[in-house]
Design a protein around this motif. Structure first.
Motif, PDB file in Angstrom:
ATOM      1  N   MET B 141      57.235  22.484 -17.589  1.00  9.99           N
ATOM      2  CA  MET B 141      56.414  23.000 -18.614  1.00  9.99           C
ATOM      3  C   MET B 141      55.054  22.422 -18.792  1.00  9.99           C
ATOM      4  N   VAL B 142      54.014  23.060 -19.082  1.00 11.47           N
ATOM      5  CA  VAL B 142      52.789  22.346 -19.361  1.00 11.47           C
ATOM      6  C   VAL B 142      52.480  22.786 -20.756  1.00 11.47           C
ATOM      7  N   GLU B 143      52.508  21.556 -21.678  1.00 14.09           N
ATOM      8  CA  GLU B 143      52.583  21.960 -23.060  1.00 14.09           C
ATOM      9  C   GLU B 143      51.255  21.048 -23.477  1.00 14.09           C
ATOM     10  N   LEU B 144      50.057  21.911 -23.408  1.00 13.37           N
ATOM     11  CA  LEU B 144      49.007  21.051 -23.666  1.00 13.37           C
ATOM     12  C   LEU B 144      48.549  20.603 -25.117  1.00 13.37           C
ATOM     13  N   ASN B 145      49.489  20.869 -26.097  1.00  9.70           N
ATOM     14  CA  ASN B 145      49.415  20.487 -27.472  1.00  9.70           C
ATOM     15  C   ASN B 145      49.529  18.909 -27.176  1.00  9.70           C
ATOM     16  N   ARG B 146      49.987  18.374 -26.501  1.00  7.64           N
ATOM     17  CA  ARG B 146      50.461  16.819 -26.186  1.00  7.64           C
ATOM     18  C   ARG B 146      49.321  16.248 -25.298  1.00  7.64           C
ATOM     19  N   CYS B 147      48.713  17.011 -24.548  1.00  4.75           N
ATOM     20  CA  CYS B 147      47.778  16.491 -23.581  1.00  4.75           C
ATOM     21  C   CYS B 147      46.800  15.497 -24.209  1.00  4.75           C
ATOM     22  N   ILE B 148      46.584  14.187 -23.566  1.00  3.81           N
ATOM     23  CA  ILE B 148      45.487  13.341 -23.766  1.00  3.81           C
ATOM     24  C   ILE B 148      44.458  13.136 -22.877  1.00  3.81           C
ATOM     25  N   LEU B 149      44.561  13.958 -21.867  1.00  2.00           N
ATOM     26  CA  LEU B 149      43.337  14.248 -21.365  1.00  2.00           C
ATOM     27  C   LEU B 149      43.258  12.835 -20.066  1.00  2.00           C
ATOM     28  N   CYS B 150      44.233  12.436 -19.805  1.00  2.00           N
ATOM     29  CA  CYS B 150      44.101  11.188 -18.985  1.00  2.00           C
ATOM     30  C   CYS B 150      43.904  11.364 -17.564  1.00  2.00           C
ATOM     31  N   ALA B 151      44.087  12.616 -16.975  1.00  2.00           N
ATOM     32  CA  ALA B 151      43.842  13.004 -15.447  1.00  2.00           C
ATOM     33  C   ALA B 151      44.781  12.214 -14.614  1.00  2.00           C
ATOM     34  N   ARG B 152      45.942  11.745 -15.229  1.00  2.00           N
ATOM     35  CA  ARG B 152      46.936  11.242 -14.365  1.00  2.00           C
ATOM     36  C   ARG B 152      47.740  12.356 -13.448  1.00  2.00           C
ATOM     37  N   CYS B 153      47.688  13.593 -13.961  1.00  2.00           N
ATOM     38  CA  CYS B 153      48.221  14.700 -13.164  1.00  2.00           C
ATOM     39  C   CYS B 153      47.285  15.233 -12.180  1.00  2.00           C
ATOM     40  N   ILE B 154      46.163  15.030 -12.729  1.00  2.00           N
ATOM     41  CA  ILE B 154      44.990  15.732 -11.442  1.00  2.00           C
ATOM     42  C   ILE B 154      45.182  14.686 -10.351  1.00  2.00           C
ATOM     43  N   ARG B 155      45.017  13.496 -10.658  1.00  2.00           N
ATOM     44  CA  ARG B 155      45.086  12.471  -9.592  1.00  2.00           C
ATOM     45  C   ARG B 155      46.332  12.422  -8.891  1.00  2.00           C
ATOM     46  N   ALA B 156      47.375  12.382  -9.371  1.00  2.00           N
ATOM     47  CA  ALA B 156      48.607  12.227  -8.727  1.00  2.00           C
ATOM     48  C   ALA B 156      48.615  13.557  -7.765  1.00  2.00           C
ATOM     49  N   SER B 157      48.405  14.764  -8.163  1.00  2.00           N
ATOM     50  CA  SER B 157      48.625  15.879  -7.274  1.00  2.00           C
ATOM     51  C   SER B 157      47.583  15.803  -6.116  1.00  2.00           C
ATOM     52  N   GLN B 158      46.349  15.406  -6.308  1.00  2.00           N
ATOM     53  CA  GLN B 158      45.380  15.020  -5.234  1.00  2.00           C
ATOM     54  C   GLN B 158      45.878  13.979  -4.294  1.00  2.00           C
ATOM     55  N   GLU B 159      45.998  12.875  -4.922  1.00  2.00           N
ATOM     56  CA  GLU B 159      46.147  11.471  -4.176  1.00  2.00           C
ATOM     57  C   GLU B 159      47.708  11.249  -3.741  1.00  2.00           C
ATOM     58  N   LEU B 160      48.571  11.805  -4.361  1.00  2.00           N
ATOM     59  CA  LEU B 160      49.990  11.456  -3.939  1.00  2.00           C
ATOM     60  C   LEU B 160      50.472  12.729  -3.415  1.00  2.00           C
ATOM     61  N   ASP B 161      50.275  13.863  -3.931  1.00  2.00           N
ATOM     62  CA  ASP B 161      50.888  15.126  -3.295  1.00  2.00           C
ATOM     63  C   ASP B 161      50.130  15.804  -2.461  1.00  2.00           C
ATOM     64  N   GLY B 162      48.822  15.209  -2.162  1.00  2.00           N
ATOM     65  CA  GLY B 162      48.164  16.260  -1.176  1.00  2.00           C
ATOM     66  C   GLY B 162      47.675  17.331  -1.551  1.00  2.00           C
ATOM     67  N   LYS B 163      47.826  17.800  -2.914  1.00  2.00           N
ATOM     68  CA  LYS B 163      47.351  19.418  -3.460  1.00  2.00           C
ATOM     69  C   LYS B 163      46.328  19.361  -4.303  1.00  2.00           C
ATOM     70  N   HIS B 164      46.118  20.179  -4.916  1.00  2.00           N
ATOM     71  CA  HIS B 164      45.107  20.259  -6.174  1.00  2.00           C
ATOM     72  C   HIS B 164      45.513  21.106  -7.305  1.00  2.00           C
ATOM     73  N   VAL B 165      46.568  20.906  -7.834  1.00  2.00           N
ATOM     74  CA  VAL B 165      47.127  21.639  -8.736  1.00  2.00           C
ATOM     75  C   VAL B 165      46.512  21.683 -10.238  1.00  2.00           C
ATOM     76  N   PHE B 166      46.037  20.575 -10.570  1.00  2.00           N
ATOM     77  CA  PHE B 166      45.529  20.303 -11.724  1.00  2.00           C
ATOM     78  C   PHE B 166      43.770  20.000 -11.765  1.00  2.00           C
ATOM     79  N   ASP B 167      43.089  20.469 -12.676  1.00  2.00           N
ATOM     80  CA  ASP B 167      41.737  19.774 -12.767  1.00  2.00           C
ATOM     81  C   ASP B 167      41.138  20.121 -14.184  1.00  2.00           C
ATOM     82  N   PHE B 168      40.541  19.601 -14.640  1.00  2.00           N
ATOM     83  CA  PHE B 168      39.834  19.609 -16.042  1.00  2.00           C
ATOM     84  C   PHE B 168      38.971  20.924 -15.950  1.00  2.00           C
TER      85      PHE B 168
END
Ligand SMILES: Cc1cc2nc3c(=O)[nH]c(=O)nc-3n(C[C@H](O)[C@H](O)[C@H](O)COP(=O)(O)O)c2cc1C
Ligand code: SF4
Ligand code: SF4
Ligand code: SF4
Ligand code: FES
Ligand code: FES
Lengths: 182, 238, 611
Positions: B141-168
Motif C-alpha cells: 500500500m502506498v499511503e502518501l498521507n504519511r510520506c515525509i519525502l525522504c526518497a528512500r523508496c526512490i533510491r532503494a528501487s534504483q540502487e538496490l532493486d535495479g528498477k525505477h518504481v518511484f520518483d518525485f
C-alpha cells in the motif's frame, strides 16, 4: 479538606477514551481524591465549573461551536489546562474530515453515503444541534493550553505522573516510555 | 584502505576515513546523529535536514558532508535539538499522521524521532493536506498521507532493486511520490520482496496483511529510543 | 490531443532520442501539442528508454508545462510586488471581466488561459505579462480589452505589436514591445564593443596567464553570491575531466532583476566572447547559456548572433586561426522555475531533469554538467571578464572600491521616476542611487531582490559593494505609504511558490512563515508570534539545503531587525480568551450558511462566508 485544589475534566470532540484512562489509574484514584476535589466532570455530571480550578483536563479537540464555548469556559476557570490525548493535541480521528469540505462531509454522512437511510432527504438542522466548525481544531489552536499529553489514549501511568507532578508543584517530565502517540 | 581522518564531535575525537560522511563516521564511533532520510546502503540524499550539525560553526547536513581532518563538529546541543524538533514537527504538520491507527506505529522512525526529542505537541499549525492513498498493488500500500519525502523508496528501487518504481512528481508543496505507471503502484513491476517495499521509514509504503503483528510493548521503539543501537555500539559491529 | 503521442515521438527523434535533451523535448511537445499529456509521457519514456515516472518528474517540475491542454493563448500576468503596486488588481479585474473566467481557467472556446507568474524580468515597466512568449508591458485596462479583441479576431500575436521597443528590441529577429530603459552606460558592460578584440587578446596569452589576469582584476561574480571569478576558473582548470564546460547563467529570476535581459538584448556578443575566453582559459570546448523561459522571445536573435560568430570564426574550430582551440555554445531554454538560477539546479535542468539542486560537495568546478568540471558565471560576469582581458586588470580595479572592483549593472524598479538599468561603478551609496533614479520620500529599499534585505533610511548612506550592501543587481524602491509587511508577505508568497520542495525547512517552513506573517496583516497576531517568526525563520535559514531556502526567510528576518515596530503595532491585545488567530465566527461561518441559521454562541460573521 476544604483547601484541596479543584480538578475539572471534560470531553469535547473525543471518545471518552481519555476519561477511561483516568479511571484506569485503578486504586491510585483514591490517592488522587486525597490530592484534589473534582469540580465539573462527566464523572459527577456537574455542568458548569463553580469555583476556580487548579487543573483542567481537556479530552478532544473542537469540532463544533459548543466545544469552543466549553473550552473557553475551561480556560476562564482553570489555572492550568492540559490537552489530553491525540484528539485534543492534534484533532485525532475526528480530524479525518479536515481534508474534505464541510458541505461534502455532511452530504456523505446524511444524504449520499452508501449506508444512509434518510427518507426526508434533508440535513439535520435542529436549532439544538450546535453548528460544526469548518474543521476540527486541536485545542491549542483555539485557546492557550499549558501542557500536552499525547496518546490515544494517554496511558493511565502518563496521566497519573503528570497529575501528581502538577498537583505537587513539580515540573512534568515524562520518561521515554510514556511519550506515545498511539 | 582509505586515509584516516581525525576530527571531533562534541569534543570527542573520532577517527574516520577519507570518503566517509560525518554521519557514517559518527555511527561507527557509536555517536548517534539523528537522521531520517539517510539509510545504510543507500546513497546520501540530504532532504530531511534532521542531521544538521555545525561543522566549524557552519550548519551542514551530516549525511552529505564528508569528514575533514581537524573539523570541529557540534551535534548534541540544545540549539540543534530545538532545530531538529522544529523540522520533525514540520514533517508532522505537513502530512496527515494518525498514529493511533497506523500500522507503522511503534516501528516508525518519524514517530520515534519525535519521542526521542520529547515532542508533546507541535509548535506549527496542522496543514491537513489532501493526499492520496494508492491500494492498487496486491501486496503493497502506498499511503502518501504519511510520506515525509525522504526518497528512500526512490533510491532503494534504483540502487538496490535495479528498477525505477518511484520518483518525485511536482514541485514545492506539490511534490509527492509518483509511481512508474499511470494506473498506480499495481501497474508497476514492484514486488513485495523488493527492497523498496521496506525502505520507507514511516507508514507510507507498507506491506499489506502484515500490520499490527507485533504487540504494543514489543515494537521496535516502544522502550528503546531510536539511535540506541548506534549508541550501544551494536550498529558499528553489525 | 490524440496527436500528443506522435508529436512526442517525432520531437524525440529530432533530438536523436537523447535523454539529456529532455527539457527541449518537453518544450517542443508543450509548444506543438499544447500540453504534455499522459500519452506523451509514455511515448517520450519509450523513445528515450527512460522510466515514465522519470519523465513525469521533469514534466511536472516546471510551470510552463501542463498535463492538460491550456488555451491557445496563455496569458501569464506577473503578480510580483512591483506589479501589485502598479495596479495589478485592476488588470486582473479587467481580464476576468473581458474573458469571463478566473485565473487558473481556460475560456470554453479554448482560446485563452489566465495564469499568474512571478517576476518576468520587466519590473521597470510593470504591470507586465506574457502571452505565450510575447511580452506585453505597462499594461493598462484599456490594453486588456484591445489585447483580447485583437487575438479573438486575428489569432495572431504579431498583431499586438503596434510599437516596438527601443534598441535591439525592434531588431527583426526580436520584434518585442519591451523597452531597455538603459539609463546609464558604464565603461565595462555597455561600452562600445567590437567582436573579436578581447578574444584575440586572450588567444595571444597562455590560459594560465588569463586566469592570473582575471584574479588580478579582483572580479567577483555578478549573480549575487560574489565568488571570485578567477579562483572559480582556476579550480575548474585544475580539476580532472575528459570534457569541461562553460555555463552562462541567464536565468535571471530574482524578483526585480532585469539587467541580464538588457545585456542579452544589447551586448550578447560580449557575453559570448567572455564565455569563449573562459573556455580557452580552463580548457573547455563547450558552452551552454541557460536562458530563462520568460526570455524565449530573445532566442532567435541570440541564435543568430551565435551563427554570425561562427561564420566570423569566433566560434567553432581553430577560433581566430588558433589551431586546436575549438569552442561552441548552445542555448538551453528554461521553463519557469526560479530555483533553476541556483547553479546546481541549473545543471540538473540542462541535463534534462527536474530542476533539483544537487548535493554539494562536489562543487560544479569538480563535478558539474554531466559530472564534468564546469564554470558557471552570470551574464554580467562573462561580459566583465571579456573586458578585463581586453583592457587589463588595472583598468578594471581603477573603478569601484577595493573589495568590489569594476562596475555593477543595477536593475531599479518601484517608486521612482526613472526605473531601468544603470551601470555604475561599485561604491555608490543608496542615497546617491536614489537621486539618479528620481526617487523621493523613500521609506525602504529592497536590496538584492526577495532573497535580499530591506533597509530603511538610516542605512541609505551605505554603499553598494560586496562588503556592505551586496546585490545581484535588484534594487526596489518603496515610497511613502507602502505597507512594508505586505511587501514582505508578497516575497514569502514567491518563495512558497518557487521552493523546489526537496528539503523540509524550505518546503514546509516557507509556508509556515508565510502563514504566520499573514496573521500580522489580518490582525490575528499575538506577541508570541514574533518569537515564532524569529525562531522558525532561523531554522529555515540554518537548515535549508540550497541558497533558495537559506535566504527565503530574509524578508521576515530582515524586517524583524530593521522594521520591528511595523510588527509590534499590529499585535492584537484585546484580552480575549481565544487566540487572536482563532476567529470563532469565521470557524462556524460555513456551517451557518449551510444550516441557514446563526451561531447560538458567536453570531455570524459580517461580510460573508469563506472557506
Ligand atoms: C535560488 C537561487 C537563484 C539564483 N538565480 C540566479 C540567476 O538568476 N542568475 C545568476 O547569475 N545567479 C543566480 N544565482 C546564483 C548562482 O547560484 C551562482 O552563484 C551564480 O550563477 C554564479 O555566477 P557568478 O559567480 O558569476 O555570480 C541564484 C542562486 C540561488 C540560490
Ligand atoms: S507514519 Fe509514523 S508518524 Fe505517521 S502516522 Fe504512522 S506511526 Fe505516526
Ligand atoms: S514513501 Fe516512504 S520512503 Fe518514499 S519518500 Fe515517502 S516516506 Fe520516504
Ligand atoms: S532549500 Fe531545499 S527545498 Fe528549497 S529550493 Fe533549495 S533544495 Fe529545494
Ligand atoms: S539524514 Fe541528513 S538530511 Fe536527512
Ligand atoms: S516583472 Fe513583475 S515584478 Fe518583475
Amino acid at each position: 479538606m476544604a483547601n484541596k485544589p479543584k480538578l475539572a475534566t471534560v470531553s469535547l470532540a473525543g471518545c471518552f477514551g481519555c476519561h477511561m484512562s483516568v479511571l484506569d489509574i485503578d486504586d491510585r484514584i483514591l490517592e488522587l481524591i486525597e490530592l484534589v476535589e473534582f469540580d465539573r466532570s462527566p464523572i459527577n455530571d456537574i455542568k458548569e465549573i463553580k469555583g476556580r480550578c487548579a487543573v483542567g483536563i481537556v479530552e478532544g479537540g473542537c469540532c463544533n461551536e459548543e466545544n469552543v464555548h466549553v473550552l473557553k469556559h475551561f480556560r476562564e476557570h482553570c489555572d492550568v489546562l492540559i490537552s489530553t490525548g491525540d484528539c485534543a493535541t492534534m484533532g485525532g480521528i475526528p480530524a479525518l474530515r479536515n481534508t474534505i469540505p464541510l458541505q461534502e462531509c455532511l452530504e456523505e454522512a446524511y444524504l449520499k453515503g452508501p449506508t444512509v437511510y434518510n427518507p426526508r432527504g434533508k440535513l439535520p438542522n435542529d436549532p439544538e444541534i450546535p453548528l460544526l466548525l469548518d474543521k476540527v481544531y486541536p485545542c491549542h489552536e483555539v485557546v492557550k493550553m499549558d501542557y500536552h499529553l499525547p496518546g490515544c489514549p494517554p496511558s493511565a501511568d502518563t496521566l497519573w505522573q503528570a497529575l501528581v507532578a502538577l498537583l505537587t508543584g513539580k515540573p512534568i517530565a515524562l520518561p521515554y516510555e510514556l511519550i506515545k502517540y498511539d | 584502505m582509505s586515509a584516516k581522518v581525525a576530527f571531533t564531535i562534541d569534543g570527542k575525537t573520532v577517527q574516520g576515513e577519507q570518503g566517509q560522511t560525518i554521519l557514517q563516521a559518527a555511527a561507527l564511533a557509536s555517536i548517534y546523529i539523528p537522521h531520517l532520510c539517510a539509510m545504510k546502503g543507500l546513497s546520501p540524499w540530504g532532504s530531511c535536514r534532521v542531521c544538521t550539525v555545525l561543522v566549524n560553526g557552519r550548519p551542514q547536513a551530516a549525511c552529505t558532508t564528508p569528514v575533514a581532518e581537524g573539523a570541529v563538529v557540534e551535534n548534541d546541543t540544545a540549539e540543534l535539538k530545538d532545530l531538529r524538533s522544529s523540522l520533525v514537527e514540520m514533517l508532522f504538520v505537513e502530512g496527515n499522521h494518525y498514529c493511533m491507527f497506523c500500522e507503522k506505529s511503534g516501528n516508525c522512525e518519524l514517530q520515534a524521532m519525535a519521542y526521542r526529542l520529547g515532542i508533546l505537541a507541535m509548535r506549527h499549525p496542522y496543514m491537513f493536506p489532501v493526499r492520496t492513498l494508492d491500494a492498487s498493488h496486491p501486496d503493497v500500500m502506498v499511503e502518501l498521507n504519511r510520506c515525509i519525502l525522504c526518497a528512500r523508496c526512490i533510491r532503494a528501487s534504483q540502487e538496490l532493486d535495479g528498477k525505477h518504481v518511484f520518483d518525485f512528481v511536482g514541485r514545492g508543496s506539490h511534490r509527492h511520490i509518483g509511481v512508474n505507471a499511470a494506473t498506480g503502484a499495481g501497474g508497476t513491476n514492484l514486488k513485495v520482496t523488493d527492497k523498496a517495499a521496506e525502505a520507507c521509514p514511516v507508514g507510507s509504503i507498507v506491506k499489506k496483511r502484515v500490520g499490527f503483528a507485533v504487540p504494543i510493548g514489543q515494537r521496535l521503539y516502544d522502550s528503546k529510543p531510536i539511535g540506541s543501537a548506534i549508541e550501544s555500539g551494536r550498529a558499528a559491529k553489525g | 490531443m490524440t496527436d500528443n503521442a506522435s508529436v512526442s515521438r517525432q520531437i524525440c527523434g529530432n533530438f536523436a532520442n537523447d535523454k539529456g535533451r529532455l527539457m527541449d523535448i518537453l518544450l517542443g511537445v508543450q509548444a506543438q501539442a499544447g500540453c504534455v499529456a499522459p500519452e506523451a509521457l509514455d511515448e517520450i519514456a519509450k523513445s528515450l528508454s527512460m522510466s515514465r515516472v522519470e519523465v513525469e518528474s521533469a514534466a511536472t517540475f516546471y510551470a510552463f508545462f501542463s498535463g492538460a491542454p491550456r488555451g491557445r493563448f496563455v496569458i501569464r500576468l506577473c503578480n510580483d510586488i512591483i506589479d501589485q503596486l502598479h495596479g495589478m488588481d485592476r488588470i486582473v479585474a479587467a481580464f476576468r471581466a473581458e474573458l469571463g473566467i478566473e485565473f487558473g481557467q481556460t475560456t470554453p472556446d479554448g482560446l485563452f488561459s489566465l495564469e499568474y507568474t512571478p517576476c518576468i524580468g520587466m519590473s521597470d515597466q510593470a504591470p507586465a505579462l506574457l502571452i505565450n512568449s510575447t511580452v506585453v508591458t505597462k499594461v493598462s485596462t484599456d490594453m486588456v480589452h484591445e489585447i483580447v479583441q485583437t487575438l479573438r479576431v486575428s489569432k495572431n500575436l504579431e498583431q499586438l505589436k503596434l510599437t516596438l521597443g527601443d534598441g535591439n528590441n525592434s531588431h527583426p529577429l526580436v520584434r518585442s514591445m519591451v523597452n531597455n530603459n538603459l539609463r546609464e552606460r558604464g565603461a565595462v558592460v555597455f561600452a562600445p564593443y567590437t567582436p573579436g578584440v578581447a578574444l584575440q587578446r586572450a588567444l595571444s596569452e597562455q590560459p594560465v596567464e588569463l586566469i592570473r589576469i582575471v584574479k588580478a582584476s579582483r572580479l567577483r561574480g555578478r549573480g549575487g553570491a560574489g565568488f571570485p571569478t578567477g579562483m572559480k576558473w582556476e579550480f575548474t582548470r585544475a580539476a580532472a575531466g575528459e570534457r569541461k564546460f562553460i555555463v552562462c547563467n541567464a536565468d535571471e529570476g530574482e524578483p526585480g532583476t532585469f539587467k541580464d535581459r538588457v545585456i542579452l538584448t544589447e551586448a550578447p556578443g560580449l557575453m559570448f566572447e567572455g564565455m569563449t575566453i573562459a573556455g580557452y582559459a580552463i580548457g573547455a570546448s563547450e558552452g551552454i547559456v541557460y536562458l530563462r523561459g520568460e526570455y524565449a522571445y530573445l532566442l532567435p536573435y541570440l541564435e543568430d548572433v551565435l551563427a554570425k560568430r561562427r561564420a566570423a570564426g569566433l566560434l567553432g574550430r581553430d577560433i581566430l586561426g588558433k589551431s586546436g582551440f575549438k569552442f561552441d555554445i548552445r542555448i538551453q531554454l528554461g521553463a519557469g522555475a526560479y530555483v533553476c538560477g541556483e547553479e546546481t539546479a541549473l545543471l540538473s535542468s540542462c541535463e534534462g531533469k527536474a530542476g533539483n539542486p544537487k548535493t554539494r560537495p562536489p562543487f560544479p568546478a569538480q563535478k558539474g554538467y554531466l559530472d564534468m568540471p564546469t564554470v558557471i558565471n552570470n551574464v554580467e560576469t562573462h561580459c566583465a571578464a571579456a573586458r578585463i582581458v581586453e583592457n587589463g586588470p588595472t583598468w578594471f580595479t581603477s573603478m569601484g572600491t577595493k573589495s568590489s572592483s569594476g562596475t555593477k549593472v543595477f536593475s531599479v524598479s518601484g517608486d521612482c521616476s526613472r526605473p531601468g538599468v544603470y551601470e555604475i561603478p561599485f561604491g555608490i551609496t543608496v542615497e546617491e542611487l536614489l537621486t539618479h533614479v528620481g526617487a523621493s520620500d523613500t521609506i525602504a529599499v529592497q536590496v538584492g531582490g526577495a532573497s535580499g534585505r530591506m533597509i530603511g533610511p538610516s542605512e541609505f548612506n551605505r554603499p553598494f559593494c560586496f562588503d556592505h550592501l551586496a546585490t545581484g543587481g535588484s534594487v526596489m524602491v518603496f515610497g511613502k505609504g507602502r505597507d512594508l509587511l505586505a511587501i514582505s508577505h508578497a516575497f514569502m508568497d514567491f518563495f512558497v511558490e518557487e521552493s523546489c520542495g526537496y528539503c523540509t525547512p524550505c518546503r514546509a517552513g516557507t509556508r509556515l512563515l508565510q502563514e504566520r506573517l499573514g496573521r500580522f496583516l489580518t490582525g490575528q497576531a499575538e506577541s508570541a508570534d514574533l518569537d515564532y517568526l524569529e525562531k522558525t525563520g532561523k531554522t529555515v535559514k540554518t537548515a535549508s539545503r540550497c541558497g533558495l531556502g537559506q535566504t527565503a526567510a530574509n524578508p521576515i528576518l530582515g524586517t524583524l531587525q530593521s522594521f520591528r515596530p511595523e510588527y509590534e503595532r499590529r499585535i492584537k491585545t484585546n484580552g480575549s480568551v481565544f487566540l487572536p488567530s482563532f476567529d470563532p465566527r469565521k470557524a462556524v461561518a460555513v456551517a451557518s450558511s449551510i444550516a441557514g441559521r446563526e451561531s447560538e454562541q458567536f453570531g455570524t460573521q459580517k461580510g460573508g462566508v469563506k472557506q
